[in-house]
Design an enzyme around this catalytic site. Structure first.
Site, short mmCIF file in Angstrom:
data_model
loop_
_atom_site.label_atom_id
_atom_site.label_comp_id
_atom_site.label_asym_id
_atom_site.label_seq_id
_atom_site.Cartn_x
_atom_site.Cartn_y
_atom_site.Cartn_z
N PRO A 73 0.83 -1.16 0.16
CA PRO A 73 0.65 -0.10 -0.15
C PRO A 73 1.25 1.50 0.09
CG PRO A 73 -1.05 -1.43 1.95
CD PRO A 73 0.76 -1.97 1.14
N GLU A 74 0.49 2.16 -0.93
CA GLU A 74 1.39 3.88 -0.44
C GLU A 74 0.99 4.37 0.01
OE1 GLU A 74 2.48 4.99 -5.20
OE2 GLU A 74 2.11 3.27 -5.61
N LYS A 133 4.57 5.51 4.84
CA LYS A 133 3.78 3.98 5.22
C LYS A 133 3.77 3.16 6.79
CE LYS A 133 5.26 3.44 0.33
NZ LYS A 133 5.52 2.16 -0.50
N ARG A 140 11.95 -3.68 -8.30
CA ARG A 140 10.04 -3.02 -8.64
C ARG A 140 10.10 -2.95 -10.44
NH1 ARG A 140 7.86 -1.70 -4.17
NH2 ARG A 140 6.18 -1.69 -5.73
#
Length: 274
Positions: free
Chosen positions: A2-3, A52, A261
């Site tokens: 989650p950002e 985060k 990523r």
């Protein structure tokens, strides 16, 4: 993972439903049992998101009274009307009227920390575009000295706390900045534009509960195209659109891996650095 907008949204929901009244705190799974017992019956003073990281500050008469949560890759914190237990719940909060419940599943971290430990975590984080007291100029000097690419720097939580893969890809596209541009070649105006765009996009994410980054002229309605279908984002320009035509110029979107990523960009709209 989650950002930052997801974590800030969770903090708002926790404050709305659990703040200032005694809270039932438990660990049905058992892995947070002793810590939950120390907090059970105390009041949630406030919930705080920084990047985060989620911090639940309780008014408990113990030195360690802050729950530090990081959802990691698979963690979920589900908040809703009271219901029976489902699955493995590390931490459960029930409000004083037994109307609302918050269940934490599979976090990377769920630990009870002291004020000193809390400040130690905060000191290691960069500036959060969603934090009202953020000071972006604090990260400008080290960023401008860096030979690392802006694509890598945007994902470094010591610079931009809360920014993840979607916001990284989308804000660079929106501003026409190639992800390979070294930090030391980024102009101060580009830095300010990046920061402002992140503030706008991530604030929208908090309000809407999803990530939409396309401008009005590129929405499905304006372009008469089908809406995007992606659980990780809403209407976006480049994220997870490799090989598909750019909404602006029609050039196929490119993809490669950067530091583990996936990185997405348009080779025409985002000119490579010289």
């Amino acid at each position: 993972m989650p950002e930052g907008h997801v974590i800030h949204r969770l903090a708002h929901q926790l404050e709305e439903h659990f703040r200032e009244y005694p809270v039932e705190v438990s660990s049905p799974q058992g892995r947070f049992h002793q810590e939950a017992q120390q907090l059970n019956g105390s009041c949630l003073h406030h919930a705080e998101a920084v990047g985060k990281h989620l911090f639940l500050h309780f008014d408990a008469p113990v030195s360690a009274h802050i729950v530090h949560i990081h959802l990691g890759l698979i963690g979920k914190f589900r908040i809703g009307p009271w219901h029976e237990l489902h699955g493995q719940v590390r931490l459960r909060l029930v409000d004083h009227s037994h109307t609302w419940v918050a269940d934490l599943h599979g976090p990377q971290w769920c630990r009870l920390i002291t004020e000193e430990e809390y400040h130690g975590v905060i000191a290691k984080l960069g500036e959060d575009p969603l934090h009202p007291g953020a000071q972006p100029d604090r990260i400008w000097p080290p960023l401008h000295r860096s030979s690392r690419s802006i694509g890598a720097l945007l994902m470094d939580q010591k610079f931009f706390a809360g920014v993840g893969n979607i916001y990284r890809a989308e804000t660079l596209f929106r501003l026409g900045i190639h992800p390979d541009l070294p930090g030391k070649q980024l102009s101060y105006q580009q830095f300010l534009d990046l920061w402002h765009d992140l503030v706008v996009l991530m604030s929208d994410g908090v309000r809407q509960g999803r990530i939409d980054t396309v401008r009005p002229e590129h929405t499905p309605e304006a372009m008469k195209r089908p809406p995007s279908k992606d659980d990780h984002g809403g209407e976006v320009y480049v994220y997870r659109r490799a090989g598909q035509p750019c909404w602006v110029c029609g050039t196929p979107i490119q993809q490669r891996v950067l530091q583990g990523r996936n990185l997405f960009w348009c080779p025409h709209c985002q000119e490579p650095p010289h």
